[in-house]
Design a protein around this motif. Structure first.
Motif, PDB file in Angstrom:
ATOM      1  N   ASN A  30       4.039  86.438  33.966  1.00  0.00           N
ATOM      2  CA  ASN A  30       3.866  85.159  32.584  1.00  0.00           C
ATOM      3  C   ASN A  30       4.502  83.767  32.220  1.00  0.00           C
ATOM      4  O   ASN A  30       4.248  83.312  31.886  1.00  0.00           O
ATOM      5  N   CYS A  34       3.683  79.864  33.527  1.00  0.00           N
ATOM      6  CA  CYS A  34       3.672  78.227  32.452  1.00  0.00           C
ATOM      7  C   CYS A  34       3.212  77.017  32.770  1.00  0.00           C
ATOM      8  O   CYS A  34       2.953  76.067  32.905  1.00  0.00           O
ATOM      9  N   PRO A  94       7.343  79.273  24.946  1.00  0.00           N
ATOM     10  CA  PRO A  94       6.160  78.774  25.374  1.00  0.00           C
ATOM     11  C   PRO A  94       5.878  80.231  24.801  1.00  0.00           C
ATOM     12  O   PRO A  94       4.612  80.671  23.636  1.00  0.00           O
ATOM     13  N   ASN A  95       5.254  81.429  25.478  1.00  0.00           N
ATOM     14  CA  ASN A  95       5.038  82.641  25.061  1.00  0.00           C
ATOM     15  C   ASN A  95       5.526  83.099  24.125  1.00  0.00           C
ATOM     16  O   ASN A  95       4.980  83.879  23.323  1.00  0.00           O
ATOM     17  N   PHE A  98       4.500  80.661  20.683  1.00  0.00           N
ATOM     18  CA  PHE A  98       3.433  80.205  20.222  1.00  0.00           C
ATOM     19  C   PHE A  98       2.251  81.412  20.402  1.00  0.00           C
ATOM     20  O   PHE A  98       1.714  81.513  19.889  1.00  0.00           O
ATOM     21  N   GLY A  99       3.355  82.514  21.003  1.00  0.00           N
ATOM     22  CA  GLY A  99       2.868  83.754  21.006  1.00  0.00           C
ATOM     23  C   GLY A  99       3.083  85.362  21.031  1.00  0.00           C
ATOM     24  O   GLY A  99       2.721  85.298  20.740  1.00  0.00           O
ATOM     25  N   TYR A 103       1.075  88.075  19.745  1.00  0.00           N
ATOM     26  CA  TYR A 103       0.961  88.761  20.528  1.00  0.00           C
ATOM     27  C   TYR A 103       1.985  90.418  20.873  1.00  0.00           C
ATOM     28  O   TYR A 103       1.451  90.731  21.855  1.00  0.00           O
TER      29      TYR A 103
ATOM     30  N   ARG B 345      -0.977  75.766  21.305  1.00  0.00           N
ATOM     31  CA  ARG B 345      -1.352  76.970  22.280  1.00  0.00           C
ATOM     32  C   ARG B 345      -2.202  76.692  23.135  1.00  0.00           C
ATOM     33  O   ARG B 345      -2.011  77.933  23.938  1.00  0.00           O
ATOM     34  N   HIS B 347      -2.245  75.838  26.452  1.00  0.00           N
ATOM     35  CA  HIS B 347      -1.477  76.220  27.913  1.00  0.00           C
ATOM     36  C   HIS B 347      -1.719  77.780  27.987  1.00  0.00           C
ATOM     37  O   HIS B 347      -1.134  78.245  28.912  1.00  0.00           O
ATOM     38  N   LEU B 348      -1.620  78.386  27.140  1.00  0.00           N
ATOM     39  CA  LEU B 348      -0.977  79.744  26.751  1.00  0.00           C
ATOM     40  C   LEU B 348      -1.383  80.947  27.820  1.00  0.00           C
ATOM     41  O   LEU B 348      -2.516  81.496  27.885  1.00  0.00           O
ATOM     42  N   ALA B 349      -0.744  81.826  28.853  1.00  0.00           N
ATOM     43  CA  ALA B 349      -1.434  83.031  29.475  1.00  0.00           C
ATOM     44  C   ALA B 349      -1.793  83.622  29.437  1.00  0.00           C
ATOM     45  O   ALA B 349      -2.899  84.284  29.543  1.00  0.00           O
ATOM     46  N   VAL B 350      -1.277  84.043  28.139  1.00  0.00           N
ATOM     47  CA  VAL B 350      -1.841  85.371  26.992  1.00  0.00           C
ATOM     48  C   VAL B 350      -3.276  84.932  25.959  1.00  0.00           C
ATOM     49  O   VAL B 350      -4.409  85.701  25.501  1.00  0.00           O
ATOM     50  N   THR B 361      -4.293  87.423  31.739  1.00  0.00           N
ATOM     51  CA  THR B 361      -3.279  86.736  31.746  1.00  0.00           C
ATOM     52  C   THR B 361      -3.587  85.820  33.026  1.00  0.00           C
ATOM     53  O   THR B 361      -4.371  86.133  34.016  1.00  0.00           O
ATOM     54  N   SER B 363      -3.743  81.563  33.974  1.00  0.00           N
ATOM     55  CA  SER B 363      -2.616  80.588  34.055  1.00  0.00           C
ATOM     56  C   SER B 363      -3.747  78.388  33.573  1.00  0.00           C
ATOM     57  O   SER B 363      -4.410  79.080  34.044  1.00  0.00           O
TER      58      SER B 363
END
Lengths: 405, 508
Positions: A30, A34, A94-95, A98-99, A103, B345, B347-350, B361, B363
């Motif tokens: 994860n 990015c 950013p994980n 923004f997440g 999440y 947001r 580009h967020l993997a999730v 998940t 990329s």
């Protein structure tokens, strides 16, 4: 404070010649996924060394490479020691940014680093300079095994009870190396009329032990919680932000919901000021700025009280940078002292950079809320000759109250 | 794609020269650990994880100054060792992705700001300097380096030059190629040269001689290594005004974009259109945000910067244009907070989903085609048609994240645009077969771009697998690629610089 991500799968050790778990692989992926690496330019170690191997991207991708058969665990012995555990990269990722809220999945570099140091140590793979860190661990374990009187000798003459609804927890670093900090805290609380006690025998809380022998550290954590409960604690005041972060972030993980409220000393003192329980009798006529301790600001999101205390100090002129801009700073010590022990030159460069920033705003005094920061900056000031005085905020509060520390 | 046969270049064995490299840059700046090398194999997604090992450099070298770079290049040239320069490693065309292992020349240690000239408005930097950090220093004297890519907080100057990067603020203040006055370059044989737009380091204009400076923009590490650059700085704008407008259809937003483009507003930073697929993508976790009215299908963003008077006038003019075009102003709260966050947001993997709507998940990857205005609707619709075909067939492997359309050229807002389709890719689930399908998708996109009169790449470089075939066979078919090969061979007779990149091994 809500903890976004506890990752149970970090508990499964990474071992030589054994596959890395699927969960850990995905977790590291994860961050690799990015590739924006917004964490990098704000990593204090990277800023000095310009080596991305040790950034959040670096440690996650190295571990992912290990999972994919493209790294060798013994070669990685120094990969995880360059982390200050300051938490900047977790916040900048950013994980998380923004997440994390939506999440409930955040980047947890500090936990990963602690886990990997632990796993490597368990297999006899220690970073260069580990011997010095082991010495600190041994010293603190010896304190724990030693007589009660030594652990509370800092409080001699203060006449503090060993029980109470309000307890002040004093860690070994404060008790032995920066006694002026708990002494100032105790004298301020007493002058404000607060009834509080201290533990007869606080057990070891050292971060270096946590990332080396988790079981031993957890055993001590459980004893601390049980002893504080037995002493009647409803509120526990911490005077070291490292221990504060352990109490609010790690202890509940191992001990369940704590049977008392945990408060940091600056929050407690700030409330006393607001409630007019603290009377300032003389001014502190200095130009000051303030350094957010990583453990308080970045790991715990706690930054308001020191600013409010500084604003309340009589005669003081303050120019304090915003907490978010201080994500980039560290004193150089790190939340575990292992970084400073193993990489003293890098630690020094980080400290010099921070002192220069403080100089740039025209301050004479750099106020602190952490004993480790105080020790690190005092050493850096002496070595570098940068003309700025590192002073703990509690010492200034005590000074303005007319208290001798 | 078949693997390139490098045997005819008779490359030396890097492992035999580690001590010599250590002598040049210091032992602590040479890394041979597999993990240190492995993390420097990839740039941005997609990365062929199933073939990770093939792309791990033999050694990582972190030079500290120009002389060290020159000495490394002399050594590499002497023993025919491949060299891949690496900046921030966030390029989207794999410039820093080794095709034949070799020496990874990681330039991030060269990060000094050498001179700030507030009279001639230039700053001289080493290549490892990041723009955000640079601007913190420049702000102290009221200066500002306006290059603003998505990777603003992480990219470094050397990489921006080597990839011919593109700035989101380029319509107002130019792109990197417009913002570099001169630079120092180390050539493959170790020779140090200075190339510029004029006779001096800081001169911006001259018609004396060939335009050598431009040759080193977008070469993707195939011609040399930038070791110093003099950058053109702008005054920091007094005020900035971002505004978002909702539209009920693609057509209405597209027409509004044209009207804005020809409005002649000089204080523009950029105009950006979010197409309907992009809006759908960003609505996936709509309950985390200020709800966007259902009637909004597309969004156009306009940003202005300059003096307060200029921006107020631009704001008034743009509001009137957008209103006349059927746009609905989305308000300041959304402009400053909500939409900025939503945009971040992307580009967020999730953030990715499979057909069943579950989080997978993946990329982020973005294509970066350049397209002329008249063809934008056909092109963006065509992009989605291509991507969706693969999303449909390979559930949970690819995801269509919609298109952005940005004003493309420097100092202008009309003519051509960066039309970007964002595609997510499940790298962890990649297999050789799926990778081939990914390349098929890329080829189809590249072919469509060239067919409609655009370019495969406006800012990343078109040297990735999939792009490269179409580039050589179609976009650069009329002699341009032949010229590139001749230049490459002249500069780098032993083909040591980033060998295989842009298929320039075909020059030998």
């Amino acid at each position: 404070m809500e903890i976004l991500s506890y990752k149970d799968f970090y508990e499964e050790p990474v071992k030589k010649d054994a596959p890395v778990s699927e969960e850990l692989t995905k977790d590291c992926y994860n961050v690799f996924a990015c590739r924006h690496k917004f964490c990098r330019e704000w990593c204090p170690d990277y800023v000095e060394e310009r080596n991305e191997s040790y950034t959040s991207y670096g440690v996650h991708t190295s571990t992912l490479a290990l999972a994919c058969g493209n790294a060798s665990l013994p070669e990685m012995k120094n990969e995880f020691i360059h982390c200050l555990e300051c938490g900047q990269c977790e916040l900048k990722c950013p994980n998380t940014m923004f997440g994390g809220d939506f999440y409930h999945y955040a980047t947890t570099t500090v936990d990963l680093v602690r886990k990997m140091r632990r796993d490597l140590h368990a297999q006899g793979i220690d970073y260069d300079g580990f011997d010095e860190v082991q010495q600190v661990i041994d010293e603190h374990l010896a304190h724990d095994a030693g007589p009660d009187e030594e652990l509370t000798s800092w409080a001699a003459g203060l006449d503090l009870p060993l029980a109470g609804e309000t307890m002040m927890f004093v860690d070994y670093y404060n008790a032995f190396q920066t006694r002026e900090v708990p002494i100032a805290a105790a004298k301020i609380l007493k002058a404000a009329g607060v009834e509080f006690g201290i533990l007869k025998h606080p057990h070891v809380t050292t971060g270096e032990l946590y990332e080396t022998d988790e079981d031993k550290w957890v055993e001590a954590a459980k004893k601390n919680v049980a002893d504080l409960k037995a002493a009647g604690a409803k509120t526990v005041i911490l005077v070291n932000p490292h221990e504060y972060s352990y109490f609010i972030k790690e202890y509940p993980r191992y001990c369940g919901t704590l049977p008392f409220e945990v408060v940091y000393i600056t929050d407690y003192v700030n409330d006393l000021i607001k409630a007019d329980k603290i009377a300032f009798v003389k001014p502190y006529n200095k130009n000051v700025t303030y350094h957010d301790p990583c453990s308080l600001n970045k790991l715990c999101g706690n930054y308001q009280a020191p600013r409010e205390i500084i604003a309340a100090l009589p005669g003081t002129h303050a120019d304090v940078e915003k907490p978010i801009l201080q994500w980039k700073y560290c004193c150089g010590n790190g939340v575990s002292g292992a970084f400073r022990k193993a990489l003293p030159d890098v630690a020094y460069k980080i400290g010099v950079r921070r002192l220069r920033h403080a100089n740039d705003v025209g301050a004479e005094v750099l106020l602190l809320a952490c004993p480790h920061c105080k020790d690190m900056f005092a050493e850096t000031k002496t070595k570098s000759g940068i003309n700025i005085e590192p002073v703990h905020i509690l010492e200034v509060v005590a000074y303005c109250m007319g208290i001798e520390v | 794609m078949s693997k390139i046969d490098f045997s005819k270049f008779h490359y030396g064995n890097v492992a035999d020269h580690i001590e010599e490299l250590e002598d040049i840059v210091g032992k602590e700046n040479v890394m041979t650990g597999m993990h240190d090398r492995a993390i420097r194999a990839a740039s941005c997604a997609p990365f062929p994880m199933q073939r990770w090992e093939d792309h791990i450099p033999d050694v990582v070298v972190l030079p500290g100054d120009t002389d060290e770079v020159s000495e490394v290049m002399k050594l590499a040239n002497k023993y025919r060792l491949p060299v891949v320069p690496r900046g921030a490693g966030c390029g989207l065309a794999d410039g820093a992705f080794p095709l034949n292992k070799g020496i990874c020349l990681d330039m991030k240690r060269m990060a000094e700001i050498l001179e700030v000239d507030d009279i001639n408005r230039t700053v001289t930097v080493q290549p490892g300097v990041n723009m955000q950090e640079l601007n913190k220093v420049l702000a102290k004297v009221g200066m500002y380096y306006p290059d603003d890519p998505a990777s603003y907080g992480t990219a470094v100057i050397g990489g921006r030059i080597g990839t011919n990067g593109w700035s989101v603020a380029g319509a107002g203040s130019g792109h990197p190629a417009n913002l570099v006055c001169s630079m120092e370059v180390v050539l493959p044989d170790g020779q140090i040269v200075r190339v510029g737009k004029g006779g001096s380091k800081k001169c911006r204009n001259s018609s004396a001689g060939y335009r050598m400076l431009e040759l080193f923009f977008g070469h993707q590490g195939t011609l040399g290594v930038v070791t110093e650059a003099v950058l053109d700085c702008a005054p920091k704008p007094e005020v900035e005004f971002p505004s978002y407008f909702g539209f009920s259809s693609y057509d209405a937003a597209y027409k509004a974009l044209f009207q804005l483009g020809i409005s002649g507003i000089k204080s523009v930073v950029n105009y950006i259109m979010f197409d309907d697929e992009k809006i759908d993508f960003l609505r996936r976790d709509d309950d985390a945000f200020i709800p966007l009215p259902e009637t909004v299908k597309c969004v156009v963003m306009a940003t202005f910067a300059g003096t307060e008077g200029e921006v107020l006038a631009a704001r008034k003019k743009s509001l009137s244009i957008m209103k006349a075009a059927g746009g609905h102003y989305l308000g300041e709260e959304q402009a400053w907070g909500d939409w900025a966050t939503r945009h971040d947001r992307y580009h967020l993997a999730v953030h990715c989903r499979n057909k069943a709507g579950q989080v997978v998940t993946m990329s982020w990857h973005c294509e970066d085609n350049c397209m002329i205005h008249s063809e934008l609707p056909e092109f963006t619709h065509g992009l989605h048609k291509i991507v969706k075909k693969y999303v449909e067939k390979y559930d949970g492997i690819f995801d269509d994240a919609g298109c952005f359309i940005y004003t493309g050229g420097p100092y202008r807002t009309w003519g051509d645009y960066l039309a970007e389709v964002d595609v997510f890719i499940n790298e962890l689930a990649m297999t050789p077969e799926l990778w081939e399908r990914w390349l098929d998708m890329k080829r189809e996109i590249a072919e469509l771009a060239v067919e409609l009169g655009g370019s495969i790449s406006i800012c990343h470089g078109a040297c990735r697998e999939g792009d490269i075939d179409v580039l050589i066979d179609k976009e650069l078919a009329d002699g341009q690629f032949d010229l590139m090969k001749r230049i490459k061979k002249m500069f780098d007779p032993n083909n040591i610089m980033n060998p295989g990149k842009y298929n320039l091994h075909l020059a030998y």
